[in-house]
Design an enzyme around this catalytic site. Structure first.
Site, PDB file in Angstrom:
ATOM      1  N   TYR A 202       0.840  -1.200   0.000  1.00 46.05           N
ATOM      2  CA  TYR A 202       0.000   0.000   0.000  1.00 46.05           C
ATOM      3  C   TYR A 202       0.876   1.251   0.000  1.00 46.05           C
ATOM      4  O   TYR A 202       0.607   2.211  -0.715  1.00 46.05           O
ATOM      5  CB  TYR A 202      -0.923   0.015   1.231  1.00 46.05           C
ATOM      6  CG  TYR A 202      -1.920   1.154   1.166  1.00 46.05           C
ATOM      7  CD1 TYR A 202      -3.158   0.969   0.542  1.00 46.05           C
ATOM      8  CD2 TYR A 202      -1.625   2.406   1.699  1.00 46.05           C
ATOM      9  CE1 TYR A 202      -4.066   2.013   0.444  1.00 46.05           C
ATOM     10  CE2 TYR A 202      -2.527   3.453   1.604  1.00 46.05           C
ATOM     11  CZ  TYR A 202      -3.746   3.258   0.982  1.00 46.05           C
ATOM     12  OH  TYR A 202      -4.631   4.290   0.890  1.00 46.05           O
TER      13      TYR A 202
ATOM     14  N   PHE B  48      -8.442  20.210 -25.206  1.00 43.73           N
ATOM     15  CA  PHE B  48      -8.730  18.785 -25.191  1.00 43.73           C
ATOM     16  C   PHE B  48      -9.936  18.593 -24.276  1.00 43.73           C
ATOM     17  O   PHE B  48     -10.085  19.300 -23.280  1.00 43.73           O
ATOM     18  CB  PHE B  48      -7.533  17.942 -24.723  1.00 43.73           C
ATOM     19  CG  PHE B  48      -7.826  16.484 -24.836  1.00 43.73           C
ATOM     20  CD1 PHE B  48      -7.838  15.875 -26.083  1.00 43.73           C
ATOM     21  CD2 PHE B  48      -8.171  15.719 -23.726  1.00 43.73           C
ATOM     22  CE1 PHE B  48      -8.184  14.525 -26.220  1.00 43.73           C
ATOM     23  CE2 PHE B  48      -8.505  14.376 -23.857  1.00 43.73           C
ATOM     24  CZ  PHE B  48      -8.509  13.776 -25.105  1.00 43.73           C
ATOM     25  N   THR B  49     -10.775  17.612 -24.620  1.00 39.01           N
ATOM     26  CA  THR B  49     -12.082  17.463 -23.948  1.00 39.01           C
ATOM     27  C   THR B  49     -11.980  17.446 -22.422  1.00 39.01           C
ATOM     28  O   THR B  49     -12.556  18.300 -21.743  1.00 39.01           O
ATOM     29  CB  THR B  49     -12.767  16.180 -24.436  1.00 39.01           C
ATOM     30  OG1 THR B  49     -11.847  15.084 -24.292  1.00 39.01           O
ATOM     31  CG2 THR B  49     -13.171  16.286 -25.902  1.00 39.01           C
TER      32      THR B  49
ATOM     33  N   ASP C 241       0.767  19.205 -21.588  1.00 35.65           N
ATOM     34  CA  ASP C 241       0.057  17.942 -21.675  1.00 35.65           C
ATOM     35  C   ASP C 241       0.992  17.091 -22.535  1.00 35.65           C
ATOM     36  O   ASP C 241       1.013  17.186 -23.759  1.00 35.65           O
ATOM     37  CB  ASP C 241      -1.314  18.113 -22.337  1.00 35.65           C
ATOM     38  CG  ASP C 241      -2.059  16.773 -22.429  1.00 35.65           C
ATOM     39  OD1 ASP C 241      -1.386  15.726 -22.403  1.00 35.65           O
ATOM     40  OD2 ASP C 241      -3.294  16.782 -22.539  1.00 35.65           O
TER      41      ASP C 241
ATOM     42  N   LYS D   6      -1.316   6.304 -23.817  1.00 34.02           N
ATOM     43  CA  LYS D   6      -0.935   6.624 -25.201  1.00 34.02           C
ATOM     44  C   LYS D   6       0.541   6.251 -25.398  1.00 34.02           C
ATOM     45  O   LYS D   6       0.858   5.078 -25.470  1.00 34.02           O
ATOM     46  CB  LYS D   6      -1.203   8.097 -25.507  1.00 34.02           C
ATOM     47  CG  LYS D   6      -2.441   8.691 -24.808  1.00 34.02           C
ATOM     48  CD  LYS D   6      -3.757   8.240 -25.377  1.00 34.02           C
ATOM     49  CE  LYS D   6      -4.966   8.640 -24.541  1.00 34.02           C
ATOM     50  NZ  LYS D   6      -5.231  10.037 -24.361  1.00 34.02           N
TER      51      LYS D   6
ATOM     52  N   ARG E 103     -14.977  13.668 -34.090  1.00 34.10           N
ATOM     53  CA  ARG E 103     -14.284  14.784 -33.445  1.00 34.10           C
ATOM     54  C   ARG E 103     -14.779  16.041 -34.155  1.00 34.10           C
ATOM     55  O   ARG E 103     -14.124  16.587 -35.012  1.00 34.10           O
ATOM     56  CB  ARG E 103     -12.756  14.654 -33.540  1.00 34.10           C
ATOM     57  CG  ARG E 103     -12.169  13.546 -32.696  1.00 34.10           C
ATOM     58  CD  ARG E 103     -11.870  13.910 -31.244  1.00 34.10           C
ATOM     59  NE  ARG E 103     -12.911  13.644 -30.284  1.00 34.10           N
ATOM     60  CZ  ARG E 103     -12.692  13.290 -29.022  1.00 34.10           C
ATOM     61  NH1 ARG E 103     -11.483  13.089 -28.577  1.00 34.10           N
ATOM     62  NH2 ARG E 103     -13.686  13.134 -28.186  1.00 34.10           N
TER      63      ARG E 103
ATOM     64  N   PHE F 226     -20.246  13.534 -25.929  1.00 34.64           N
ATOM     65  CA  PHE F 226     -19.914  12.599 -27.010  1.00 34.64           C
ATOM     66  C   PHE F 226     -19.783  11.160 -26.540  1.00 34.64           C
ATOM     67  O   PHE F 226     -20.017  10.230 -27.304  1.00 34.64           O
ATOM     68  CB  PHE F 226     -18.630  13.032 -27.726  1.00 34.64           C
ATOM     69  CG  PHE F 226     -17.435  13.156 -26.821  1.00 34.64           C
ATOM     70  CD1 PHE F 226     -17.233  14.305 -26.076  1.00 34.64           C
ATOM     71  CD2 PHE F 226     -16.535  12.117 -26.691  1.00 34.64           C
ATOM     72  CE1 PHE F 226     -16.139  14.410 -25.222  1.00 34.64           C
ATOM     73  CE2 PHE F 226     -15.435  12.216 -25.843  1.00 34.64           C
ATOM     74  CZ  PHE F 226     -15.252  13.361 -25.101  1.00 34.64           C
TER      75      PHE F 226
HETATM   76  C1  LIG Z   1      -6.203  10.874 -23.699  1.00 35.62           C
HETATM   77  C2  LIG Z   1      -5.778  12.230 -23.445  1.00 35.62           C
HETATM   78  C3  LIG Z   1      -6.044  12.865 -22.225  1.00 35.62           C
HETATM   79  C4  LIG Z   1      -6.876  12.233 -21.131  1.00 35.62           C
HETATM   80  O1  LIG Z   1      -6.266  11.104 -20.618  1.00 35.62           O
HETATM   81  P1  LIG Z   1      -7.091   9.862 -20.033  1.00 35.62           P
HETATM   82  O2  LIG Z   1      -6.016   8.882 -19.659  1.00 35.62           O
HETATM   83  O3  LIG Z   1      -8.007   9.368 -21.091  1.00 35.62           O
HETATM   84  O4  LIG Z   1      -7.832  10.343 -18.840  1.00 35.62           O
HETATM   85  C5  LIG Z   1      -5.570  14.150 -22.054  1.00 35.62           C
HETATM   86  N1  LIG Z   1      -4.882  14.779 -23.013  1.00 35.62           N
HETATM   87  C6  LIG Z   1      -4.615  14.209 -24.194  1.00 35.62           C
HETATM   88  C7  LIG Z   1      -3.856  14.949 -25.228  1.00 35.62           C
HETATM   89  C8  LIG Z   1      -5.048  12.919 -24.462  1.00 35.62           C
HETATM   90  O5  LIG Z   1      -4.789  12.378 -25.647  1.00 35.62           O
END
Ligand SMILES: *Cc1c(COP(=O)(O)O)cnc(C)c1O
Length: 489
Positions: free
Chosen positions: A78, A130-131, A221, A264, A389, A456
């Site tokens: 933990y 970004f969303t 990011d 990613k 998108r 979406f």
């Molecule tokens: C996927 C993504 C996110 C969000 O990450 P999650 O792991 O899906 O929460 C943020 N910024 C970018 C550029 C992304 O591609």
């Protein structure tokens, strides 16, 4: 490891396959039933009803044998897990940040960062939204201001760095609202919503300098920073002989911290982190982490997740072959589509090919959701799953309640890492070309169920009648014969 950098020789995947997962092609009847059941939203399809799944490259990568082996040696303590310290070392060495705050995925890190830095009324400039990033900024009382260069909004522009910040736009915002209302700039690498388009090192450097003159932090990011590093190596003068690993470190050196979705670049199925330079900021982030994610030495991840992630972070920069093949496969699909005359966003981006739904469906007004309709039509044709998108993803303006109308109305074919072969790309290109050739038979969609937040993901739709044909519109479509793609370009 032998590489063929700089030559025009063919490349092949830098791995061989030792385990396979069978997939099946659903019949036309099954596809019709499935898309109806999903309310015409590809997010709501069951994976078993999908043939080639190009919905997203998020968490869909294939792990290596070394990563699977790493799962077995994860330390599930933990507190103070050995795997956490392996992850700290990997992030420090590969990204250069000394402070690591682990989270369950990218949005966990976005939440913590937004909460510690944003006060109500603040403005957060960013190179396109970004969303989930914008959602967390707004939730924390801030508002997002787009400072990306205009070319990013033009699907035909061939600008090599469409992710760049427009420094004049940034200066104007600083002058308008005052630097004290701007806690940080949210600087995305290989901008997702612009089609996977990179930021140049020169622009990163200039943005960092401008922000620091005004006491504004630069938060990357860095979810797709590896792919950005590849494009810098390929396109920016002075970087051709530098390794992607060196370029990645240099990218991060122009920032005060980063949020990363490890689903990613980092080659794992779940995970993420917030990385920082300032120990005091990291201390505040950890204070929130224990409430939202978990103890500071695991965030939202199990020990084995952290172990496989540490391994994936090192593997992605272990030579340039991985990223060359990853982006090479995206380019392969993009070039097949270009040869077939399908209008796509140019230059071809890092993680997927974006179909220009406005150009493919000129007979549909944006409020009839052309990109959503096109994604559903591609699924019906072949069982290939893509993602909208466009206007659906852009959501409504919280102030006015009106639909936002982004200039880019796109369908994304996103390539998971190390999962599909070039043959899957060929099948996909053939299906998309065939759908585009009969695009005038595609009608729009209307919401039947519209969630308030990030609509979406869970929205449902019903089909609208196909508008009557006008010859003028049909002849605008720059489509070649679908058979052209058989040549492979
Ligand atoms: C996927 C993504 C996110 C969000 O990450 P999650 O792991 O899906 O929460 C943020 N910024 C970018 C550029 C992304 O591609």
């Amino acid at each position: 490891m032998g590489t063929l950098r700089g030559s025009h020789r063919r490349w092949a995947e830098p791995y061989r396959i030792k385990m396979v997962e069978p997939i099946r092609i659903p019949t036309r009847d099954q596809r019709e039933a499935a898309i109806l059941d999903a309310g015409y939203n590809t997010f709501l399809l069951r994976s078993e009803d999908v043939y080639i799944d190009l919905l997203t490259d998020s968490g869909t990568s294939a792990m290596s044998d070394r990563q699977w082996a790493a799962l077995m040696v994860g330390d599930e303590a933990y507190a103070g897990s050995r795997s956490f310290y392996h992850l700290v070392d990997a992030v420090h060495e590969v990204y250069g940040y000394p402070e690591l705050v682990p989270t369950h995925q990218g949005r966990g890190a976005e939440n913590i960062l937004s909460q510690i830095l944003i006060k109500p009324g603040d403005v957060i400039p960013g190179n396109m939204y970004f969303t989930t990033t914008r959602w967390h900024q707004e939730k924390a009382g801030g508002s997002f201001a787009d400072v990306i260069i205009d070319e990013a909004h033009d699907p035909a522009s061939l600008h090599p760095f469409k992710g760049n910040v427009d420094l004049d736009k940034l200066r104007r915002i600083i002058a308008e609202v005052g630097a004290e209302r701007i806690p940080y700039i949210s600087l995305e690498t290989n901008v997702n919503m612009a089609g996977g388009q990179p930021v140049s090192m020169a622009n990163l450097t200039a943005t960092y300098e401008l922000c620091h003159e005004h006491g504004i932090l630069v938060m990357l990011d860095a979810t797709r920073a590896l792919e950005n590093a590849w494009f810098i190596q390929q396109r920016e003068p002075g970087y051709a002989r530098r390794s992607v690993a060196e370029i990645l470190l240099e990218i991060c050196s122009h920032s005060d911290g980063a949020t990363v979705s490890s689903k990613k670049d980092n080659l794992v199925n779940i995970g993420g982190f917030l990385a920082l330079r300032d120990p005091e900021l990291a201390r505040r982030a950890r204070g929130l982490l224990v409430a939202y994610e978990g103890l500071h030495t695991y965030g939202g991840m199990s020990g084995r997740d952290m172990e496989a992630l540490a391994c994936g972070i090192r593997e992605m920069i272990d030579g340039d072959d991985h990223v060359r093949a990853r982006i090479g496969q995206v380019e392969y699909l993009g070039n097949l589509l270009i040869d077939a005359g399908v209008p796509i966003v140019l230059p071809i981006g890092g993680h997927g090919v974006y179909l220009n739904a406005r150009a493919i469906l000129p007979h549909l007004p944006q409020d009839d959701l052309p990109a959503q309709s096109l994604a559903a039509a591609i699924y019906l044709d072949s069982g290939v799953r893509a993602m909208e998108r466009g206007v659906v993803s852009a959501g409504r303006d919280p102030a006015t309640g009106e639909n936002r109308h982004p200039r880019l109305e796109l369908v994304r074919l996103t390539i998971p890492r190390r999962v599909y072969t070039q043959s899957h790309m060929e099948v996909t290109a053939e299906s998309v070309a065939s759908v585009c050739a009969d695009a005038d038979e595609i009608g729009g969609l209307a919401f039947t169920d519209e969630p308030e937040d990030l609509r979406f993901f869970l929205a449902r739709f019903r089909p609208l009648p196909v508008p009557a044909k006008s010859t003028a519109e049909v002849s605008q479509r720059p489509l070649a014969e679908p058979h052209l793609i058989a040549s492979g370009g």
